[in-house]
Design a protein around this motif. Structure first.
Motif, PDB file in Angstrom:
ATOM      1  N   VAL A  41       0.859  -1.176   0.000  1.00 19.12           N
ATOM      2  CA  VAL A  41       0.000   0.000   0.000  1.00 19.12           C
ATOM      3  C   VAL A  41       0.898   1.230   0.000  1.00 19.12           C
ATOM      4  CG1 VAL A  41      -1.508   1.387   1.463  1.00 19.12           C
ATOM      5  CG2 VAL A  41      -2.036  -1.018   1.082  1.00 19.12           C
ATOM      6  N   ASN A  42       0.608   2.157  -0.911  1.00 17.34           N
ATOM      7  CA  ASN A  42       1.318   3.429  -0.902  1.00 17.34           C
ATOM      8  C   ASN A  42       0.576   4.356   0.050  1.00 17.34           C
ATOM      9  OD1 ASN A  42       1.721   6.336  -1.947  1.00 17.34           O
ATOM     10  ND2 ASN A  42       3.368   5.187  -2.922  1.00 17.34           N
ATOM     11  N   LEU A  43       1.293   4.805   1.058  1.00 16.16           N
ATOM     12  CA  LEU A  43       0.690   5.622   2.108  1.00 16.16           C
ATOM     13  C   LEU A  43       1.319   7.003   2.097  1.00 16.16           C
ATOM     14  CD1 LEU A  43      -0.982   5.865   4.787  1.00 16.16           C
ATOM     15  CD2 LEU A  43       1.030   4.976   5.966  1.00 16.16           C
ATOM     16  N   ARG A  44       0.454   8.017   2.046  1.00 21.41           N
ATOM     17  CA  ARG A  44       0.981   9.387   2.081  1.00 21.41           C
ATOM     18  C   ARG A  44       0.245  10.190   3.136  1.00 21.41           C
ATOM     19  NH1 ARG A  44       3.000  11.870  -3.464  1.00 21.41           N
ATOM     20  NH2 ARG A  44       3.909  13.167  -1.868  1.00 21.41           N
ATOM     21  N   GLY A  45       0.969  11.071   3.771  1.00 22.67           N
ATOM     22  CA  GLY A  45       0.382  11.932   4.792  1.00 22.67           C
ATOM     23  C   GLY A  45       1.469  12.756   5.447  1.00 22.67           C
ATOM     24  N   ARG A  46       1.063  13.566   6.373  1.00 25.28           N
ATOM     25  CA  ARG A  46       2.037  14.449   7.025  1.00 25.28           C
ATOM     26  C   ARG A  46       2.387  13.903   8.399  1.00 25.28           C
ATOM     27  NH1 ARG A  46       2.119  20.018   5.037  1.00 25.28           N
ATOM     28  NH2 ARG A  46       3.152  20.374   6.996  1.00 25.28           N
ATOM     29  N   LEU A  47       3.672  13.651   8.605  1.00 22.75           N
ATOM     30  CA  LEU A  47       4.104  13.088   9.890  1.00 22.75           C
ATOM     31  C   LEU A  47       3.916  14.086  11.033  1.00 22.75           C
ATOM     32  CD1 LEU A  47       7.353  10.977  10.049  1.00 22.75           C
ATOM     33  CD2 LEU A  47       5.017  10.301  10.494  1.00 22.75           C
ATOM     34  N   ASP A  48       3.905  15.384  10.700  1.00 16.05           N
ATOM     35  CA  ASP A  48       3.717  16.369  11.770  1.00 16.05           C
ATOM     36  C   ASP A  48       2.232  16.516  12.144  1.00 16.05           C
ATOM     37  OD1 ASP A  48       2.867  17.696   9.530  1.00 16.05           O
ATOM     38  OD2 ASP A  48       4.405  19.252   9.579  1.00 16.05           O
ATOM     39  N   ASP A  49       1.380  15.773  11.460  1.00 22.71           N
ATOM     40  CA  ASP A  49      -0.031  15.699  11.832  1.00 22.71           C
ATOM     41  C   ASP A  49      -0.167  14.540  12.835  1.00 22.71           C
ATOM     42  OD1 ASP A  49      -2.703  15.055  12.018  1.00 22.71           O
ATOM     43  OD2 ASP A  49      -3.093  15.087   9.857  1.00 22.71           O
ATOM     44  N   ALA A  50      -0.437  14.883  14.089  1.00 22.91           N
ATOM     45  CA  ALA A  50      -0.444  13.870  15.154  1.00 22.91           C
ATOM     46  C   ALA A  50      -1.445  12.757  14.850  1.00 22.91           C
ATOM     47  CB  ALA A  50      -0.743  14.528  16.495  1.00 22.91           C
ATOM     48  N   GLY A  51      -2.593  13.120  14.264  1.00 18.86           N
ATOM     49  CA  GLY A  51      -3.609  12.127  13.950  1.00 18.86           C
ATOM     50  C   GLY A  51      -3.115  11.115  12.926  1.00 18.86           C
ATOM     51  N   PHE A  52      -2.361  11.598  11.944  1.00 18.30           N
ATOM     52  CA  PHE A  52      -1.831  10.703  10.912  1.00 18.30           C
ATOM     53  C   PHE A  52      -0.783   9.760  11.497  1.00 18.30           C
ATOM     54  CE2 PHE A  52       1.508   9.814   7.770  1.00 18.30           C
ATOM     55  CZ  PHE A  52       0.775   9.070   6.872  1.00 18.30           C
ATOM     56  N   LEU A  88       5.905   3.052   1.522  1.00 21.85           N
ATOM     57  CA  LEU A  88       5.346   1.846   0.926  1.00 21.85           C
ATOM     58  C   LEU A  88       5.208   0.848   2.070  1.00 21.85           C
ATOM     59  CD1 LEU A  88       4.521   0.681  -1.878  1.00 21.85           C
ATOM     60  CD2 LEU A  88       6.706  -0.511  -1.862  1.00 21.85           C
ATOM     61  N   VAL A  89       3.972   0.499   2.367  1.00 24.03           N
ATOM     62  CA  VAL A  89       3.722  -0.475   3.433  1.00 24.03           C
ATOM     63  C   VAL A  89       3.569  -1.827   2.766  1.00 24.03           C
ATOM     64  CG1 VAL A  89       2.182  -1.148   5.295  1.00 24.03           C
ATOM     65  CG2 VAL A  89       2.596   1.273   4.837  1.00 24.03           C
ATOM     66  N   VAL A  90       4.423  -2.780   3.121  1.00 21.28           N
ATOM     67  CA  VAL A  90       4.375  -4.091   2.480  1.00 21.28           C
ATOM     68  C   VAL A  90       4.257  -5.190   3.530  1.00 21.28           C
ATOM     69  CG1 VAL A  90       5.758  -3.345   0.500  1.00 21.28           C
ATOM     70  CG2 VAL A  90       6.886  -4.383   2.464  1.00 21.28           C
ATOM     71  N   GLY A  91       3.740  -6.305   3.105  1.00 21.89           N
ATOM     72  CA  GLY A  91       3.685  -7.475   3.990  1.00 21.89           C
ATOM     73  C   GLY A  91       2.374  -8.206   3.871  1.00 21.89           C
ATOM     74  N   GLY A  92       2.449  -9.515   4.101  1.00 23.19           N
ATOM     75  CA  GLY A  92       1.250 -10.336   3.999  1.00 23.19           C
ATOM     76  C   GLY A  92       0.853 -10.544   2.558  1.00 23.19           C
ATOM     77  N   SER A  93      -0.266 -11.183   2.359  1.00 26.19           N
ATOM     78  CA  SER A  93      -0.676 -11.481   0.990  1.00 26.19           C
ATOM     79  C   SER A  93      -2.098 -11.013   0.723  1.00 26.19           C
ATOM     80  CB  SER A  93      -0.560 -12.991   0.732  1.00 26.19           C
ATOM     81  OG  SER A  93      -1.320 -13.683   1.697  1.00 26.19           O
ATOM     82  N   PHE A 110      -6.132  13.545   7.080  1.00 28.35           N
ATOM     83  CA  PHE A 110      -5.662  13.896   5.736  1.00 28.35           C
ATOM     84  C   PHE A 110      -4.558  12.925   5.335  1.00 28.35           C
ATOM     85  CE2 PHE A 110      -2.874  16.491   2.941  1.00 28.35           C
ATOM     86  CZ  PHE A 110      -3.773  16.652   1.897  1.00 28.35           C
ATOM     87  N   ALA A 111      -4.895  11.977   4.469  1.00 26.74           N
ATOM     88  CA  ALA A 111      -3.930  10.947   4.094  1.00 26.74           C
ATOM     89  C   ALA A 111      -4.366  10.308   2.788  1.00 26.74           C
ATOM     90  CB  ALA A 111      -3.831   9.880   5.179  1.00 26.74           C
ATOM     91  N   SER A 112      -3.446   9.602   2.159  1.00 27.96           N
ATOM     92  CA  SER A 112      -3.769   8.852   0.951  1.00 27.96           C
ATOM     93  C   SER A 112      -3.344   7.407   1.158  1.00 27.96           C
ATOM     94  CB  SER A 112      -3.028   9.473  -0.245  1.00 27.96           C
ATOM     95  OG  SER A 112      -2.855   8.528  -1.267  1.00 27.96           O
ATOM     96  N   VAL A 113      -4.250   6.483   0.879  1.00 29.78           N
ATOM     97  CA  VAL A 113      -3.980   5.055   1.061  1.00 29.78           C
ATOM     98  C   VAL A 113      -4.356   4.361  -0.239  1.00 29.78           C
ATOM     99  CG1 VAL A 113      -4.557   2.994   2.395  1.00 29.78           C
ATOM    100  CG2 VAL A 113      -4.547   5.228   3.517  1.00 29.78           C
ATOM    101  N   VAL A 114      -3.356   3.884  -0.972  1.00 28.97           N
ATOM    102  CA  VAL A 114      -3.624   3.280  -2.279  1.00 28.97           C
ATOM    103  C   VAL A 114      -2.972   1.912  -2.351  1.00 28.97           C
ATOM    104  CG1 VAL A 114      -3.412   3.554  -4.775  1.00 28.97           C
ATOM    105  CG2 VAL A 114      -3.635   5.570  -3.336  1.00 28.97           C
ATOM    106  N   GLU A 115      -3.766   0.913  -2.679  1.00 31.50           N
ATOM    107  CA  GLU A 115      -3.220  -0.438  -2.796  1.00 31.50           C
ATOM    108  C   GLU A 115      -2.467  -0.549  -4.117  1.00 31.50           C
ATOM    109  OE1 GLU A 115      -6.073  -3.571  -3.069  1.00 31.50           O
ATOM    110  OE2 GLU A 115      -4.469  -5.020  -3.257  1.00 31.50           O
ATOM    111  N   VAL A 116      -1.199  -0.950  -4.051  1.00 32.57           N
ATOM    112  CA  VAL A 116      -0.376  -0.987  -5.262  1.00 32.57           C
ATOM    113  C   VAL A 116       0.345  -2.324  -5.443  1.00 32.57           C
ATOM    114  CG1 VAL A 116       0.021   1.510  -5.382  1.00 32.57           C
ATOM    115  CG2 VAL A 116       1.550   0.092  -4.017  1.00 32.57           C
ATOM    116  N   GLY A 117       0.016  -3.309  -4.618  1.00 30.76           N
ATOM    117  CA  GLY A 117       0.779  -4.569  -4.603  1.00 30.76           C
ATOM    118  C   GLY A 117       0.889  -5.237  -5.967  1.00 30.76           C
TER     119      GLY A 117
END
Lengths: 203, 97
Positions: A41-52, A88-93, A110-117
């Motif tokens: 999964v391609n994960l995007r967001g702001r690390l300085d956003d505590a919620g993210f 890029l979050v990877v692992g499992g099937s 505020f984030a983007s989560v896209v499956e790209v496996g």
């Protein structure tokens, strides 16, 4: 009920399973293997956003690494820092499950989560000559001092985009390429490794 | 080949980057008020400096992020790397004949 499609290897036409041997001979410098499908999964967001940061940590079981090239691992999941605010979050099937897990943890954030496996194919290259083989086509420094275990980097390998990940202290790398480049990457690596002796290993 | 110090990935080979030409070119606030010559100047005309130039690069095969570089066109020395949107750092600018 949608039909669940089987993950089809990008290198199926090469018949690697039939050519694979159990282990690399002592005289062979390189072992090549196609890694099985892996959820990503391609994960995007702001690390300085505590919620993210908190949401991602809850879903992954570890904090996202801030430094580009760093990798954080918890259980079967790893987060590879591809760029500032991009992982890029990877692992499992199970790609859809991984995506759902992240989406649930990041609801309202505020984030983007896209499956790209299924976009990627991964080739494992291991052995005492693995770094030298990669070095033939990639400007990165694969020396253990410059590219230690637990680091990843994006670069070019013989003109194609690659993500290289050194998972352990072993002289072994995971080379992730776009699926349509898998055949080219495999043939290039196999050819580059030929002078060292190359074994095809089971994924 | 240049060794470019990406602000996110560290020093990498020039091969991994793409060039974005001159930096700090501001789009005219009122394009409709410009003459053809002024518009052409904005679109096409660039300095051809012998010495230090400010230019944009993108780490297109790495982290895919843009940044600015100050580079000497005579020595190819990279004098500074700074983020997009930032003011260029104060630099000693050699002059060449």
């Amino acid at each position: 009920m949608p039909e669940i499609l089987e993950h089809h290897s990008a290198l199926a036409h090469l018949g690697l399973a039939a050519r694979a041997v159990a282990t690399r001979d002592a005289g062979q410098g390189v072992g090549l293997a196609e890694a099985p499908y892996r959820a990503a999964v391609n994960l995007r967001g702001r690390l300085d956003d505590a919620g993210f940061a908190a949401g991602a940590e809850q879903a992954l079981g570890c904090a996202l690494p801030a430094e580009v090239g760093a990798v954080a691992t918890a259980g079967e999941l790893s987060a590879l820092a591809l760029g500032p605010g991009e992982w890029l979050v990877v692992g499992g099937s199970d790609g859809p499950a991984l995506r759902a897990r992240l989406l649930a943890a990041l609801e309202g954030v505020f984030a983007s989560v896209v499956e790209v496996g299924q976009q990627y194919a991964t080739i494992r290259i291991a052995g005492p000559k693995a770094a030298e083989t990669l070095q033939k086509g990639c400007p990165l420094d694969f020396d253990a001092a410059a590219f230690p275990a637990g680091r990843c980097a994006q670069s070019l390998l013989s003109k194609i985009d690659v993500l290289v990940w050194k998972r352990s202290e072993e002289p072994a790398f995971e080379v992730t390429v776009r699926r349509s480049f898998a055949d080219y990457a495999w043939r290039w690596l196999h050819d580059a490794a030929r002078e060292y002796g190359v074994a095809i290993l089971a994924g | 080949m240049l060794l470019i110090d990406c602000p996110h990935c560290g020093p990498r080979a020039e091969l991994e980057f793409s060039y974005g030409h001159e930096a700090h070119i501001e789009r005219p606030k009122a394009p409709e008020a410009l003459s053809d010559a002024e518009w052409a100047d904005y679109l096409f005309l660039r300095d051809n400096t012998k010495g230090v130039i400010l230019e944009r690069w993108v780490h297109s095969h790495g982290c895919r992020r843009w940044f600015n570089v100050a580079r000497d066109t005579v020595t190819y020395e990279i004098l500074a790397v700074y983020p997009m949107g930032a003011e260029p750092p104060a630099l000693e600018r050699k002059t060449y004949v």
